[in-house]
Design a protein around this motif. Structure first.
Motif, PDB file in Angstrom:
ATOM      1  N   UNK A 115      -6.191  -3.652  -0.032  1.00 23.54           N
ATOM      2  CA  UNK A 115      -6.994  -4.824  -0.395  1.00 23.54           C
ATOM      3  C   UNK A 115      -7.237  -5.761   0.784  1.00 23.54           C
ATOM      4  N   UNK A 116      -6.687  -5.437   1.937  1.00 22.47           N
ATOM      5  CA  UNK A 116      -6.892  -6.266   3.122  1.00 22.47           C
ATOM      6  C   UNK A 116      -5.752  -7.219   3.394  1.00 22.47           C
ATOM      7  N   UNK A 117      -4.683  -7.124   2.615  1.00 26.07           N
ATOM      8  CA  UNK A 117      -3.524  -7.976   2.839  1.00 26.07           C
ATOM      9  C   UNK A 117      -2.755  -7.552   4.074  1.00 26.07           C
TER      10      UNK A 117
ATOM     11  N   UNK B  60       6.571   0.551  -7.239  1.00 28.17           N
ATOM     12  CA  UNK B  60       6.708  -0.598  -6.334  1.00 28.17           C
ATOM     13  C   UNK B  60       6.090  -0.286  -4.979  1.00 28.17           C
ATOM     14  N   UNK B  61       6.311   0.922  -4.481  1.00 27.88           N
ATOM     15  CA  UNK B  61       5.753   1.319  -3.188  1.00 27.88           C
ATOM     16  C   UNK B  61       4.230   1.415  -3.249  1.00 27.88           C
ATOM     17  N   UNK B  62       3.713   1.973  -4.341  1.00 29.10           N
ATOM     18  CA  UNK B  62       2.260   2.084  -4.504  1.00 29.10           C
ATOM     19  C   UNK B  62       1.605   0.702  -4.552  1.00 29.10           C
ATOM     20  N   UNK B  63       2.243  -0.233  -5.263  1.00 31.91           N
ATOM     21  CA  UNK B  63       1.684  -1.594  -5.356  1.00 31.91           C
ATOM     22  C   UNK B  63       1.692  -2.292  -3.997  1.00 31.91           C
ATOM     23  N   UNK B  64       2.736  -2.057  -3.219  1.00 29.91           N
ATOM     24  CA  UNK B  64       2.797  -2.655  -1.884  1.00 29.91           C
ATOM     25  C   UNK B  64       1.686  -2.093  -0.994  1.00 29.91           C
ATOM     26  N   UNK B  65       1.449  -0.792  -1.073  1.00 24.22           N
ATOM     27  CA  UNK B  65       0.396  -0.187  -0.264  1.00 24.22           C
ATOM     28  C   UNK B  65      -0.989  -0.593  -0.765  1.00 24.22           C
ATOM     29  N   UNK B  66      -1.116  -0.832  -2.068  1.00 21.82           N
ATOM     30  CA  UNK B  66      -2.389  -1.314  -2.610  1.00 21.82           C
ATOM     31  C   UNK B  66      -2.736  -2.667  -1.999  1.00 21.82           C
TER      32      UNK B  66
ATOM     33  N   UNK C 231      -7.721   7.349  -0.546  1.00 17.50           N
ATOM     34  CA  UNK C 231      -7.243   6.505  -1.648  1.00 17.50           C
ATOM     35  C   UNK C 231      -7.765   5.094  -1.432  1.00 17.50           C
ATOM     36  N   UNK C 232      -7.717   4.298  -2.497  1.00 18.58           N
ATOM     37  CA  UNK C 232      -8.064   2.876  -2.391  1.00 18.58           C
ATOM     38  C   UNK C 232      -7.103   2.083  -3.267  1.00 18.58           C
ATOM     39  N   UNK C 233      -7.214   0.764  -3.230  1.00 13.22           N
ATOM     40  CA  UNK C 233      -6.277  -0.104  -3.947  1.00 13.22           C
ATOM     41  C   UNK C 233      -6.315   0.139  -5.453  1.00 13.22           C
ATOM     42  N   UNK C 234      -7.516   0.277  -6.018  1.00 13.67           N
ATOM     43  CA  UNK C 234      -7.628   0.467  -7.469  1.00 13.67           C
ATOM     44  C   UNK C 234      -6.944   1.761  -7.908  1.00 13.67           C
ATOM     45  N   UNK C 235      -7.127   2.819  -7.128  1.00 17.12           N
ATOM     46  CA  UNK C 235      -6.498   4.096  -7.479  1.00 17.12           C
ATOM     47  C   UNK C 235      -4.977   4.007  -7.385  1.00 17.12           C
ATOM     48  N   UNK C 236      -4.471   3.334  -6.358  1.00 20.07           N
ATOM     49  CA  UNK C 236      -3.014   3.196  -6.224  1.00 20.07           C
ATOM     50  C   UNK C 236      -2.435   2.353  -7.361  1.00 20.07           C
ATOM     51  N   UNK C 237      -3.140   1.308  -7.756  1.00 25.25           N
ATOM     52  CA  UNK C 237      -2.655   0.495  -8.875  1.00 25.25           C
ATOM     53  C   UNK C 237      -2.641   1.300 -10.171  1.00 25.25           C
TER      54      UNK C 237
END
Length: 112
Positions: A40-42, A30-36, A11-17
């Motif tokens: 993204x390197x956060x 909310x959980x998916x956005x946090x993992x995104x 998976x990657x950030x764009x897919x999770x968003x």
């Protein structure tokens, strides 16, 4: 301090968003956005801020996500309390209820 658990690589950030936008489950979103944020390197701290939780909770989400993918982040139904009656007692209670009222009591209650 415990070692950091890496996120799965399929998976990657764009897919999770995109999944977060598509889901009707607010908690999962909310959980998916946090993992995104992590993808993204956060930092995990920033992911915790995005999710509105602590670092331990983010770690739990990572473990759940790694094990079950996006579906692992859906809230499950709590198991609830264990029934206090055994199967035998439930059957006896059911038979008692289905047999109806006890007649002598009904006559006495009616003043007869």
């Amino acid at each position: 301090m415990r070692p950091r658990i890496e996120l799965r690589t399929d998976y990657d950030a764009a897919r999770l968003r995109a999944l977060a936008k598509a889901t009707r489950n607010a908690g999962q979103s909310r959980r998916l956005l946090a993992l995104a944020e992590i993808y993204d390197g956060g930092t995990r701290t920033k992911a915790a801020r995005v999710g509105g939780v602590g670092l331990q909770t983010v770690r739990d989400w990572v473990v759940r996500f790694n094990a079950g993918g996006p579906e692992g982040l859906v809230d499950g139904k709590a198991p609830g309390n264990v029934c206090k009656l055994s199967a035998h007692h439930r059957e006896a209670l059911l038979a008692l209820v289905e047999s109806g009222p006890i007649r002598p009591c009904m006559e006495w209650c009616a003043g007869g």
